[in-house]
Motif scaffolding. Structure first.
Motif, PDB file in Angstrom:
ATOM      1  N   PRO A  79      -4.547  13.386   6.188  1.00  0.00           N
ATOM      2  CA  PRO A  79      -4.684  12.822   7.538  1.00  0.00           C
ATOM      3  C   PRO A  79      -4.303  13.834   8.609  1.00  0.00           C
ATOM      4  N   LEU A  80      -4.859  13.631   9.796  1.00  0.00           N
ATOM      5  CA  LEU A  80      -4.434  14.398  10.953  1.00  0.00           C
ATOM      6  C   LEU A  80      -3.058  13.936  11.392  1.00  0.00           C
ATOM      7  N   ASN A  81      -2.260  14.845  11.909  1.00  0.00           N
ATOM      8  CA  ASN A  81      -1.033  14.440  12.560  1.00  0.00           C
ATOM      9  C   ASN A  81      -1.347  13.879  13.937  1.00  0.00           C
ATOM     10  N   THR A  82      -0.365  13.255  14.555  1.00  0.00           N
ATOM     11  CA  THR A  82      -0.532  12.687  15.882  1.00  0.00           C
ATOM     12  C   THR A  82      -0.787  13.797  16.893  1.00  0.00           C
ATOM     13  N   GLY A  83      -1.780  13.595  17.752  1.00  0.00           N
ATOM     14  CA  GLY A  83      -2.114  14.589  18.760  1.00  0.00           C
ATOM     15  C   GLY A  83      -3.499  14.338  19.313  1.00  0.00           C
ATOM     16  N   TRP A  84      -4.025  15.325  20.040  1.00  0.00           N
ATOM     17  CA  TRP A  84      -5.352  15.231  20.655  1.00  0.00           C
ATOM     18  C   TRP A  84      -6.324  16.146  19.933  1.00  0.00           C
ATOM     19  N   ILE A  85      -7.517  15.627  19.627  1.00  0.00           N
ATOM     20  CA  ILE A  85      -8.594  16.446  19.070  1.00  0.00           C
ATOM     21  C   ILE A  85      -9.204  17.306  20.169  1.00  0.00           C
ATOM     22  N   ASP A  86      -9.428  16.692  21.312  1.00  0.00           N
ATOM     23  CA  ASP A  86      -9.849  17.394  22.519  1.00  0.00           C
ATOM     24  C   ASP A  86      -9.361  16.573  23.711  1.00  0.00           C
ATOM     25  N   ALA A 128       0.881  12.405   0.746  1.00  0.00           N
ATOM     26  CA  ALA A 128       0.522  12.280   2.160  1.00  0.00           C
ATOM     27  C   ALA A 128       1.336  11.215   2.884  1.00  0.00           C
ATOM     28  N   TYR A 129       2.092  10.410   2.140  1.00  0.00           N
ATOM     29  CA  TYR A 129       2.943   9.421   2.795  1.00  0.00           C
ATOM     30  C   TYR A 129       4.190  10.048   3.406  1.00  0.00           C
ATOM     31  N   ASP A 130       4.429  11.319   3.086  1.00  0.00           N
ATOM     32  CA  ASP A 130       5.514  12.049   3.740  1.00  0.00           C
ATOM     33  C   ASP A 130       4.990  12.572   5.071  1.00  0.00           C
ATOM     34  N   GLU A 131       5.434  11.984   6.167  1.00  0.00           N
ATOM     35  CA  GLU A 131       4.945  12.371   7.484  1.00  0.00           C
ATOM     36  C   GLU A 131       6.033  13.070   8.308  1.00  0.00           C
ATOM     37  N   SER A 132       6.907  13.794   7.614  1.00  0.00           N
ATOM     38  CA  SER A 132       8.016  14.452   8.307  1.00  0.00           C
ATOM     39  C   SER A 132       7.555  15.531   9.273  1.00  0.00           C
ATOM     40  N   ASP A 133       6.352  16.053   9.078  1.00  0.00           N
ATOM     41  CA  ASP A 133       5.840  17.078  10.003  1.00  0.00           C
ATOM     42  C   ASP A 133       5.095  16.467  11.183  1.00  0.00           C
ATOM     43  N   ASP A 134       5.030  15.149  11.248  1.00  0.00           N
ATOM     44  CA  ASP A 134       4.364  14.479  12.373  1.00  0.00           C
ATOM     45  C   ASP A 134       5.416  14.202  13.436  1.00  0.00           C
ATOM     46  N   THR A 135       5.536  15.106  14.405  1.00  0.00           N
ATOM     47  CA  THR A 135       6.606  15.039  15.390  1.00  0.00           C
ATOM     48  C   THR A 135       6.044  15.036  16.805  1.00  0.00           C
ATOM     49  N   GLU A 136       6.859  14.595  17.744  1.00  0.00           N
ATOM     50  CA  GLU A 136       6.457  14.591  19.144  1.00  0.00           C
ATOM     51  C   GLU A 136       6.191  16.013  19.630  1.00  0.00           C
ATOM     52  N   ARG A 158      -1.091   9.240  13.633  1.00  0.00           N
ATOM     53  CA  ARG A 158      -0.976   9.206  12.172  1.00  0.00           C
ATOM     54  C   ARG A 158      -0.046   8.082  11.754  1.00  0.00           C
ATOM     55  N   GLU A 159      -0.508   7.295  10.798  1.00  0.00           N
ATOM     56  CA  GLU A 159       0.309   6.287  10.128  1.00  0.00           C
ATOM     57  C   GLU A 159       0.230   6.553   8.623  1.00  0.00           C
ATOM     58  N   TRP A 160       1.183   7.332   8.105  1.00  0.00           N
ATOM     59  CA  TRP A 160       1.177   7.747   6.703  1.00  0.00           C
ATOM     60  C   TRP A 160      -0.146   8.427   6.342  1.00  0.00           C
ATOM     61  N   VAL A 161      -0.970   7.808   5.492  1.00  0.00           N
ATOM     62  CA  VAL A 161      -2.221   8.459   5.075  1.00  0.00           C
ATOM     63  C   VAL A 161      -3.386   8.159   6.009  1.00  0.00           C
ATOM     64  N   ALA A 162      -3.175   7.280   6.979  1.00  0.00           N
ATOM     65  CA  ALA A 162      -4.286   6.800   7.809  1.00  0.00           C
ATOM     66  C   ALA A 162      -4.172   7.304   9.243  1.00  0.00           C
ATOM     67  N   ASN A 163      -5.321   7.427   9.888  1.00  0.00           N
ATOM     68  CA  ASN A 163      -5.388   7.770  11.307  1.00  0.00           C
ATOM     69  C   ASN A 163      -6.054   6.651  12.089  1.00  0.00           C
ATOM     70  N   ILE A 164      -5.551   6.396  13.279  1.00  0.00           N
ATOM     71  CA  ILE A 164      -6.244   5.571  14.254  1.00  0.00           C
ATOM     72  C   ILE A 164      -6.524   6.446  15.471  1.00  0.00           C
ATOM     73  N   PHE A 165      -7.517   6.075  16.255  1.00  0.00           N
ATOM     74  CA  PHE A 165      -8.000   6.956  17.313  1.00  0.00           C
ATOM     75  C   PHE A 165      -8.113   6.230  18.647  1.00  0.00           C
ATOM     76  N   PHE A 166      -8.093   7.037  19.706  1.00  0.00           N
ATOM     77  CA  PHE A 166      -8.215   6.541  21.073  1.00  0.00           C
ATOM     78  C   PHE A 166      -9.202   7.433  21.811  1.00  0.00           C
ATOM     79  N   TYR A 167     -10.166   6.800  22.458  1.00  0.00           N
ATOM     80  CA  TYR A 167     -11.149   7.531  23.257  1.00  0.00           C
ATOM     81  C   TYR A 167     -10.877   7.242  24.725  1.00  0.00           C
ATOM     82  N   ARG A 168     -10.617   8.287  25.481  1.00  0.00           N
ATOM     83  CA  ARG A 168     -10.252   8.147  26.888  1.00  0.00           C
ATOM     84  C   ARG A 168     -11.362   8.693  27.785  1.00  0.00           C
ATOM     85  N   GLN A 195       0.829  -1.214   0.000  1.00  0.00           N
ATOM     86  CA  GLN A 195       0.000   0.000   0.000  1.00  0.00           C
ATOM     87  C   GLN A 195       0.856   1.253   0.000  1.00  0.00           C
ATOM     88  N   ARG A 196       1.883   1.260   0.838  1.00  0.00           N
ATOM     89  CA  ARG A 196       2.718   2.458   0.941  1.00  0.00           C
ATOM     90  C   ARG A 196       3.322   2.810  -0.415  1.00  0.00           C
TER      91      ARG A 196
END
Length: 287
Positions: free
Chosen positions: A25-32, A266-274, A39-49, A9-10
């Protein structure tokens, strides 16, 4: 299989969709304060806390930086005991496939009973206008099979399941605590609003459009205005924006501007940083 499919896929989708302004895609972080994104390349996975419970929504690729990025958010993979699966494509289940590193091997998976037919081999997943069959996905986690309209309670978290077939035959979306709707690959956001997801990746585009209209009808009838959180194009709390083009599919090969602010590749995720992940909430679209 997931490692091989992830790499395919990549490479293939980066070539196929490069410069098409399709994925944002969204970068890694919190929506609220409740919803986090990796973020994993073009895809996002989510966590509800909520309280001491964190529920994962989809499981992304077989991606070697998932644990690292979860660490940016302060989420331990071992704390994940429940994973909601919208559908079985590799970019949504890779981290729980049998050949994955096993970060979530002890988690329960929740998946639609119709979607599960892909996993049993009763159905074969087809893309590119039904011309190409994908390999069967193998998952060994314990599964809870879901049906349309089912309501779950997981540690005080209310989860309502909506069957929205078209992209796959058993695609589910999940409404959590009546506020957050995780749409998987049901909705695609362009610069001018929401469409049914990418036409070349659907089992049945006509059905996908019909399902999206039915989802809107159900939400309107109940006066629900949730956050719409997509698998590949960000989120919005603007109901009208989300369903602006519900009667149309995103057609990736038409010569028109989809979203001029989307990255060229969108597979370039260089701006997705800690650093960015910890710098504030992720902005929505259509606001």
């Amino acid at each position: 299989m997931s490692k091989k499919a992830t790499e395919f896929q990549r490479k293939a989708m980066s070539w196929m969709y490069r410069g098409k302004e399709i994925f944002k895609p969204l970068n890694t972080g919190w929506i609220d304060e409740n919803v986090a994104c990796v973020r994993e390349w073009v895809a996002n996975i989510f966590f509800y806390r909520k309280g001491d419970t964190t529920i994962m929504v989809d499981a992304g690729y077989n991606y070697d930086r998932l644990a690292e990025k979860m660490g940016w958010l302060g989420i331990d993979p071992k704390s994940i005991h429940h994973i909601l699966i919208t559908h079985q494509d590799t970019d949504h289940v890779g981290a729980v496939e049998a050949d994955s590193p096993g970060l979530f091997r002890n988690a329960n998976l929740y998946i639609g009973e119709i979607e599960n037919r892909y996993l049993t081999g009763e159905e074969r997943r087809k893309v590119i206008y039904n011309l190409y069959k994908l390999p069967q996905v193998t998952i060994n986690n314990e599964k809870v099979l879901l049906h349309d309209g089912q309501v779950l309670d997981i540690d005080g978290v209310r989860i309502e399941c909506f069957l929205v077939p078209g992209h796959t035959w058993g695609h589910m979306v999940y409404l959590i605590d009546d506020k957050y709707l995780f749409t998987g690959d049901t909705l695609w956001f362009g610069a001018d609003g929401g469409y049914s997801f990418i036409s070349s990746l659907a089992e049945d585009n006509k059905l996908a459009v019909q399902s999206l209209a039915e989802l809107e009808r159900k939400l309107r009838a109940r006066g629900l205005h949730p956050y719409f959180i997509t698998g590949h194009t960000g989120w919005t709390d603007n109901f009208a924006f989300a369903f602006a083009h519900k009667d149309k599919s995103c057609s990736p090969f038409k010569k028109r501007v989809h979203d001029p602010s989307a990255p060229y590749d969108a597979y370039d995720e260089s701006d997705d940083t800690e650093e960015n992940a910890k710098s504030g909430f992720l902005k929505g679209v259509g606001r």
